[in-house]
Design a protein around this motif. Structure first.
Motif, PDB file in Angstrom:
ATOM      1  N   SER A 161     -14.969 -26.625  32.520  1.00 44.79           N
ATOM      2  CA  SER A 161     -15.967 -27.209  33.408  1.00 44.79           C
ATOM      3  C   SER A 161     -16.506 -26.147  34.356  1.00 44.79           C
ATOM      4  O   SER A 161     -15.978 -25.038  34.440  1.00 44.79           O
ATOM      5  CB  SER A 161     -15.340 -28.356  34.208  1.00 44.79           C
ATOM      6  OG  SER A 161     -14.237 -27.881  34.963  1.00 44.79           O
ATOM      7  N   LYS A 165     -17.433 -28.480  39.642  1.00 45.53           N
ATOM      8  CA  LYS A 165     -16.856 -29.711  39.092  1.00 45.53           C
ATOM      9  C   LYS A 165     -15.336 -29.652  39.107  1.00 45.53           C
ATOM     10  O   LYS A 165     -14.658 -30.632  39.463  1.00 45.53           O
ATOM     11  CB  LYS A 165     -17.366 -29.920  37.667  1.00 45.53           C
ATOM     12  CG  LYS A 165     -16.919 -31.220  37.002  1.00 45.53           C
ATOM     13  CD  LYS A 165     -17.607 -31.383  35.649  1.00 45.53           C
ATOM     14  CE  LYS A 165     -17.281 -32.735  35.002  1.00 45.53           C
ATOM     15  NZ  LYS A 165     -15.895 -32.783  34.510  1.00 45.53           N
ATOM     16  N   GLU A 169     -12.922 -32.217  41.296  1.00 45.59           N
ATOM     17  CA  GLU A 169     -12.085 -33.172  40.563  1.00 45.59           C
ATOM     18  C   GLU A 169     -10.592 -32.896  40.703  1.00 45.59           C
ATOM     19  O   GLU A 169      -9.782 -33.812  40.544  1.00 45.59           O
ATOM     20  CB  GLU A 169     -12.468 -33.158  39.079  1.00 45.59           C
ATOM     21  CG  GLU A 169     -13.837 -33.745  38.798  1.00 45.59           C
ATOM     22  CD  GLU A 169     -14.153 -33.778  37.315  1.00 45.59           C
ATOM     23  OE1 GLU A 169     -13.352 -33.221  36.520  1.00 45.59           O
ATOM     24  OE2 GLU A 169     -15.189 -34.360  36.941  1.00 45.59           O
TER      25      GLU A 169
END
Length: 652
Positions: A161, A165, A169
């Protein structure tokens, strides 16, 4: 990238023994020049033990502004007999990358764009850090692995990713006071990379290329692992020298460990660091910034080597009284280390493309013995020596904060402390109130809490300090003389078995879910946040542990997407789970052992591993030259405790 490989296997790559000690150092130092550096490199890699461990390597030595050695050894690809080219062959540097990320932070500090002592939340608009400590988290904490995060080794999603991101996360929670304790923290450096990206308004990988690699002429270095890089990358090999897969970066730029480089490029970085941050007319850092990076700003005791900004002190037993700043990197199939001796204007870099052995330790030992031999006297012990009673406050069980499976058991005797850990037994003699030295003059230190009680210990287990664990309360049905008492109560202290004043029921069969819940948290990797893959684990108290075990390949489940968390665990199932965690996480090789049948074919490797390594208590007996492991019997609570505890004591 499975973080268990970075947590446990990386730990096992640190010095384990004095293998391949090589030629002994001269009484006086040999002059380090170009001719002798070439001789040293050739002689080192000619040693039989070294050759047996080697796939390929690049070795770089710089001194006084010159490259004395930049040489490849062995093969970038063994099958094709492609030699390592020190100027062209790319190696993955893993955590050596952290030095460059920290250097980027220091550049921003020099320009006034960040304050190293300010709460980093200031640089993270739209991103909230859950902080239960009540104290600010700073860039200094991030650079010194003192964040207080509950877990700095986050589990990747499996699909690479973006940096933004990934950070949003995977953000962990701060559960300890930032700055209080050293605990190796990959996420802390990922977060630094994101801060660099936010503050500079440039993608992290572009910032590194423009502000560090370009000024240093590091044209073959990158934080992006793309097809162009892969074509020139050395083939990674496992601990059996078999080729293994190339693991993609996650996040794609991976500030904590995603860099690739060559011997030639790493020489340029070392030359600049040793020249007050300057290469030719280009300056990457001010002298004060480099001094701050190399300074041991976090140490358990002033006389125990500690950590600077990204720099660490893994091989301190070979410093021989010299100031050394170093950084190591470990990734499946790749291992590296960079050492700087600032006062001697000397730097060394070694990169390897296999998991077999640990050539970094013997190389550095032989290098220092040859060119910078020990000149200081052995540290003196307190006279008269402390009594057992005086040393008793240090006694107890200590747990490694990064990898809870790693422990040190300390016993007080008259005049010394006895330490038992995965490396064996050691005797520590007291030099100062909280400072001890072992038989080889390696220091060990303790730290007290606010009430003067012993809280932390640091000695020979890298990556983290160890915390002293309180004595456990005893179960009503497990007395001190119970044959499994030590196994049970040590796991209670480690948190694998819940503490209770009630009964333990040692003769009751353990369930499949219960066993996984005891075993998995000790590995030290982040709990899974994925939904349950099994139909019968949703809502189970063992749901998270089982899903985490599935994510790492430790369990596979039963037909029909079931796991059977409440089913009794058989001894061969338990052996299989233990074998998988040892094989996947530690790179353990299969073991052949004389075991009485019956056992299932699918459990053969697990049963033989457990028996061959002696991972059992009084529950297995020798009969007719074979061990009667009783593979298909239910595993009892007490037997599960013995299996797990014995695994922790025999990780190496």
């Amino acid at each position: 990238m499975r973080k268990i490989m970075l947590v446990v296997m990386a730990f096992l790559m640190f010095p384990l023994s004095a293998f391949a000690a090589g030629p002994q150092g001269s009484p006086s130092a040999v002059t380090l020049n170009m001719e002798d550096a070439k001789r040293f490199g050739a002689d080192f890699f000619k040693q039989q033990e070294i050759q047996e461990q080697l796939a390929g390597a690049v070795l770089v030595i710089v001194k006084d502004g010159k490259i004395l050695l930049n040489q490849g050894y062995g093969y970038a690809n063994v099958a094709a007999k492609q030699p390592v080219d020190a100027e062209k062959t790319l190696f993955r540097l893993a955590s050596v990358s952290k030095l460059f990320t920290a250097a980027g932070v220091m550049q921003l500090s020099e320009s006034g764009k960040v304050d190293l002592d300010t709460d980093v939340q200031r640089y993270l608009p739209g991103l909230h850090i859950n902080n239960t400590s009540g104290l600010p988290l700073t860039l200094k904490h991030l650079m010194t692995h003192t964040t207080g995060f509950d877990n700095g080794d986050v589990l990747e999603s499996g699909t690479p990713s973006t940096l933004e991101k990934f950070v949003k996360e995977k953000m962990p929670t701060i559960v300890r006071k930032p700055g209080e304790v050293y605990r190796y923290d990959n996420f802390g450096f990922t977060l630094q990379g994101y801060i660099i990206q936010q503050v500079s308004r440039m993608p992290f990988e572009n910032y590194m290329a423009e502000k560090l690699f370009k000024p240093l002429g590091m044209s073959n270095t990158s934080f992006i692992f793309d097809d162009k890089v892969i074509k020139r990358m050395a083939t990674p090999y496992d601990n059996q020298l078999q080729p293994t897969e190339q693991i993609p970066n996650d996040p794609v730029s991976a500030p904590e460990g995603g860099m690739t480089s060559t011997g030639k490029d790493m020489a340029q970085f070392m030359l600049a660091m040793l020249n007050s941050g300057k290469k030719g007319e280009n300056r990457i850092l001010q002298p004060e910034s480099i001094q701050a990076m190399e300074h041991s700003s976090v140490a358990i005791h002033p006389k125990v080597p500690g950590n600077g900004y990204a720099f660490e002190s893994t091989y301190s037993q070979d410093y021989n009284g010299y100031k050394v700043a170093e950084k190591g990197g470990d990734l499946s199939g790749f291992h590296s280390n960079l050492w700087l001796l600032p006062e001697q204007n000397t730097g060394i870099f070694l990169a390897l493309n296999s998991d077999k052995g640990n050539l970094r330790q013997p190389l550095f030992h032989q290098f220092m013995s040859r060119y910078f031999p020990k000149a200081s006297k052995a540290p003196a012990s307190i006279e008269p020596a402390a009594t057992q009673e005086q040393l008793q406050r240090f006694a107890g069980l200590y747990r490694h904060l990064r990898t809870p499976a790693l422990t040190s058991e300390i016993t007080a005797i008259d005049g010394a402390l006895l330490v038992k850990d995965v490396f064996g037994e050691h005797k520590l003699r007291q030099n100062e109130e909280l400072l001890f030295y072992d038989e080889e003059d390696k220091p060990a230190g303790f730290k007290l809490d606010a009430d003067g009680k012993v809280l932390y210990f640091y000695y020979n287990q890298p990556d983290s300090w160890l915390e002293k664990l309180p004595e456990p309360q005893h179960f009503s049905d497990v007395g001190s003389d119970h044959p499994y008492a030590k196994y049970i109560y040590n796991l209670v202290q480690l948190g694998a078995i819940p503490e209770s004043t009630g009964s333990f029921q040692p003769d009751r069969p353990v369930t499949r879910g219960q066993f996984i819940a005891q075993l998995i948290p000790l590995a030290g990797f982040q709990s899974s946040t994925r939904p349950s893959a099994f139909k019968d684990t949703k809502g189970s108290p063992y749901e998270t542990a089982i899903q985490t075990a599935l994510d790492y390949g430790v369990v596979q489940g039963l037909p029909g997407s079931y796991f059977g968390p409440d089913l009794p665990l058989t001894r061969e199932q338990a052996a299989t789970f233990v074998w998988r965690i040892a094989h996947i996480g530690l790179g353990a090789a299969p073991v052949k052992a004389a075991v009485q049948k019956p056992f299932s074919d699918w459990a053969a490797e697990g049963v033989q591993y457990v028996v061959g390594r002696g991972l059992y208590g009084p529950d297995a007996e020798l009969s007719d030259g074979k061990v009667n492991y009783r593979a298909q019997d239910p595993m009892l609570n007490q037997e599960a405790a013995a299996l797990i505890y014995r695994l922790l004591q025999n990780l190496l």
